[in-house]
Design an enzyme around this catalytic site. Structure first.
Site, PDB file in Angstrom:
ATOM      1  N   ASN A  22       0.856  -1.191   0.000  1.00  0.00           N
ATOM      2  CA  ASN A  22       0.000   0.000   0.000  1.00  0.00           C
ATOM      3  C   ASN A  22       0.893   1.243   0.000  1.00  0.00           C
ATOM      4  O   ASN A  22       1.537   1.543   1.000  1.00  0.00           O
ATOM      5  CB  ASN A  22      -0.905  -0.002   1.235  1.00  0.00           C
ATOM      6  CG  ASN A  22      -1.774   1.249   1.313  1.00  0.00           C
ATOM      7  OD1 ASN A  22      -1.729   2.101   0.431  1.00  0.00           O
ATOM      8  ND2 ASN A  22      -2.563   1.362   2.371  1.00  0.00           N
ATOM      9  N   THR A  54      -1.564  -1.613  -4.214  1.00  0.00           N
ATOM     10  CA  THR A  54      -3.011  -1.415  -4.031  1.00  0.00           C
ATOM     11  C   THR A  54      -3.387   0.024  -4.382  1.00  0.00           C
ATOM     12  O   THR A  54      -2.632   0.958  -4.125  1.00  0.00           O
ATOM     13  CB  THR A  54      -3.457  -1.729  -2.595  1.00  0.00           C
ATOM     14  OG1 THR A  54      -2.807  -0.824  -1.697  1.00  0.00           O
ATOM     15  CG2 THR A  54      -3.087  -3.149  -2.200  1.00  0.00           C
ATOM     16  N   ASP A  81      -0.872  -2.723   9.639  1.00  0.00           N
ATOM     17  CA  ASP A  81      -1.639  -3.936   9.966  1.00  0.00           C
ATOM     18  C   ASP A  81      -2.942  -4.034   9.180  1.00  0.00           C
ATOM     19  O   ASP A  81      -3.454  -5.126   8.955  1.00  0.00           O
ATOM     20  CB  ASP A  81      -1.924  -3.957  11.471  1.00  0.00           C
ATOM     21  CG  ASP A  81      -0.629  -4.063  12.281  1.00  0.00           C
ATOM     22  OD1 ASP A  81       0.126  -5.022  12.059  1.00  0.00           O
ATOM     23  OD2 ASP A  81      -0.371  -3.175  13.114  1.00  0.00           O
ATOM     24  N   GLY A 111       3.647   0.805   7.583  1.00  0.00           N
ATOM     25  CA  GLY A 111       2.560   1.676   8.009  1.00  0.00           C
ATOM     26  C   GLY A 111       2.961   2.503   9.216  1.00  0.00           C
ATOM     27  O   GLY A 111       4.145   2.613   9.539  1.00  0.00           O
ATOM     28  N   SER A 112       1.957   3.068   9.889  1.00  0.00           N
ATOM     29  CA  SER A 112       2.281   3.791  11.128  1.00  0.00           C
ATOM     30  C   SER A 112       2.081   2.896  12.347  1.00  0.00           C
ATOM     31  O   SER A 112       2.693   3.115  13.383  1.00  0.00           O
ATOM     32  CB  SER A 112       1.467   5.081  11.245  1.00  0.00           C
ATOM     33  OG  SER A 112       0.149   4.901  10.813  1.00  0.00           O
ATOM     34  N   ARG A 185      -1.624  10.831   9.960  1.00  0.00           N
ATOM     35  CA  ARG A 185      -0.865   9.700   9.402  1.00  0.00           C
ATOM     36  C   ARG A 185       0.547  10.110   8.988  1.00  0.00           C
ATOM     37  O   ARG A 185       1.494   9.333   9.132  1.00  0.00           O
ATOM     38  CB  ARG A 185      -1.561   9.162   8.161  1.00  0.00           C
ATOM     39  CG  ARG A 185      -2.868   8.471   8.394  1.00  0.00           C
ATOM     40  CD  ARG A 185      -3.364   7.883   7.092  1.00  0.00           C
ATOM     41  NE  ARG A 185      -2.600   6.676   6.805  1.00  0.00           N
ATOM     42  CZ  ARG A 185      -3.005   5.465   7.154  1.00  0.00           C
ATOM     43  NH1 ARG A 185      -4.145   5.296   7.787  1.00  0.00           N
ATOM     44  NH2 ARG A 185      -2.279   4.422   6.875  1.00  0.00           N
ATOM     45  N   ASP A 357      -8.051  -5.092  14.485  1.00  0.00           N
ATOM     46  CA  ASP A 357      -6.748  -4.964  13.820  1.00  0.00           C
ATOM     47  C   ASP A 357      -6.526  -3.536  13.321  1.00  0.00           C
ATOM     48  O   ASP A 357      -5.972  -3.310  12.245  1.00  0.00           O
ATOM     49  CB  ASP A 357      -6.629  -5.985  12.681  1.00  0.00           C
ATOM     50  CG  ASP A 357      -6.681  -7.426  13.189  1.00  0.00           C
ATOM     51  OD1 ASP A 357      -6.800  -7.619  14.411  1.00  0.00           O
ATOM     52  OD2 ASP A 357      -6.619  -8.362  12.367  1.00  0.00           O
ATOM     53  N   GLU A 359      -8.763  -1.419  12.292  1.00  0.00           N
ATOM     54  CA  GLU A 359      -9.788  -0.934  11.365  1.00  0.00           C
ATOM     55  C   GLU A 359     -11.071  -0.648  12.142  1.00  0.00           C
ATOM     56  O   GLU A 359     -11.463  -1.433  13.006  1.00  0.00           O
ATOM     57  CB  GLU A 359     -10.061  -1.983  10.280  1.00  0.00           C
ATOM     58  CG  GLU A 359      -8.823  -2.360   9.471  1.00  0.00           C
ATOM     59  CD  GLU A 359      -8.271  -1.195   8.666  1.00  0.00           C
ATOM     60  OE1 GLU A 359      -8.946  -0.777   7.702  1.00  0.00           O
ATOM     61  OE2 GLU A 359      -7.174  -0.714   8.987  1.00  0.00           O
TER      62      GLU A 359
END
Length: 368
Positions: A22, A54, A81, A111-112, A185, A357, A359
């Site tokens: 991503n 993606t 994640d 990611g973060s 972010r 997770d 989300e």
């Protein structure tokens, strides 16, 4: 040296990996970091890659759900994640999920959040590191090619959704920080520090009922705890022969939502919480060692809940201690920790964000 009772597989050489990446995750450096740090190491280890970038939410979910995976030896997720959550649930939607889930999965932190990457780094016995050093360590683990089993937790909601989760389920303070800090972010992992301070300022209390099935004292050492297929429970018999081939595994420990929890469960007497978090890995984030006792497949959900009445100062102290994994040593009467096999959370009203997770989910009764 692998812990006793763990069995390891080894990736073939040469090895072909599908990398799901991503480019927007974290501070947006995943593609650059993959080309600069990861690819040279993989080339030396005889691992060739097909990179799938993606372009939208659920893109990776659809890819692994519909694709013929036989051409790849491993699936590598280079992101936070959230992308691995998509991949796991995409695999579990396949008619051949039992076979598909045997495909080794690898996480490379891009990611973060990077909680699973930090956890695997911890299980491997490496020093606590972040950013490029963590990426290098996780790439090195992929180059070595050893893989082992990992627990998944089956979560079902009152509205009939079912998710498979590898990291944790949360409600209250931690989930608020996770989702409220999305707008930062670009700060990378520092977004969580800023989010924590903002959520501390407007500390909220959530009302609901929490119930759980505690891990039996002998559970930790029994073979059943290590065998992911031996999730059995005599109190809720599943009718024999009801599992059609290709159907998902039954939730053998759970009574249906809407019915009372089984009599041998524990119901928490308090109903006002600052947070509830069920975690199954050691780390909640790169700098948050929440469950130091957790392992990849210990057959256990590490359930934390914080009762209302805690002061902001104490809460901040706990979070600072959590960076070293010493928060339980503070013996805070408001923070409770219990290893469980299953849990249920029933919010009194639909208030606050739930996360799985990392989300966001709508707030509703849920069990796992």
């Amino acid at each position: 040296c692998p812990p006793p009772g763990d069995s390891y597989g080894v990736l073939p050489r040469p090895c072909h990996a599908l990398v799901l990446l991503n480019p927007q995750s974290g501070s947006g450096r995943a593609l650059d970091d993959f080309q600069a740090v990861v690819q040279p190491m993989l080339a030396e280890a005889d691992i060739t890659t097909t990179v799938f970038v993606t372009e939208r939410p659920n893109h990776a979910h659809e890819k692994v759900r519909d694709e013929d995976l036989s051409q790849w030896d491993t699936l590598v997720v280079m992101s936070g994640d959230g992308l691995l959550f998509e991949v796991v649930n995409g695999l579990m939607e396949r008619p051949d999920w039992k076979e598909a889930m045997k495909k080794p999965l690898c996480i490379l932190p891009g990611g973060s959040g990077n909680a699973l990457a930090a956890s695997i780094n911890y299980y491997a016995g490496y020093d606590h590191v972040a950013k490029k050093k963590l990426l290098t360590n996780c790439t090195f683990i992929l180059c070595k090619g050893l893989y082992t089993q990992m627990d998944l937790v089956s979560l079902s909601t009152a509205s009939g959704k079912r998710f498979f989760s590898f990291l944790g389920f949360g409600w209250g303070f931690i989930s608020d920080v996770d989702i409220d800090s999305e707008k930062y972010r670009w700060l990378g992992s520092a977004r969580f520090t800023l989010g924590t301070l903002q959520c501390l300022a407007k500390l909220r209390v959530y009302q609901g009922r929490l119930s759980y099935l505690p891990v039996a004292p002998e559970q930790g050492t029994s073979p059943a705890a290590r065998d992911p297929h031996a999730v059995t429970n005599g109190h809720i018999p599943q009718p024999a022969g009801t599992e059609a081939s290709g159907s998902l595994p039954p939730d053998s420990l759970l009574a249906p939502l809407g019915q009372p929890v089984p009599a041998h469960w524990t119901v928490v007497p308090e109903e006002e919480f600052v947070l509830v978090y069920a975690i199954y890995q050691s780390h909640l984030g790169t700098n948050l060692l929440m469950a130091p006792a957790a392992r990849l497949h210990d057959g256990c959900i590490h359930l934390f809940y914080m009762k209302a009445g805690i002061s902001r100062v104490t809460l901040l102290k706990l979070f600072l201690a959590m960076s070293r994994g010493t928060h339980l040593d503070l013996n805070c009467p408001h923070l409770c920790y219990v290893p469980v096999r299953a849990f249920r959370l029933e919010p009194r009203v639909a208030a606050g964000i739930m996360t799985v997770d990392g989300e966001a989910l709508a707030c509703e009764p849920v069990q796992g």
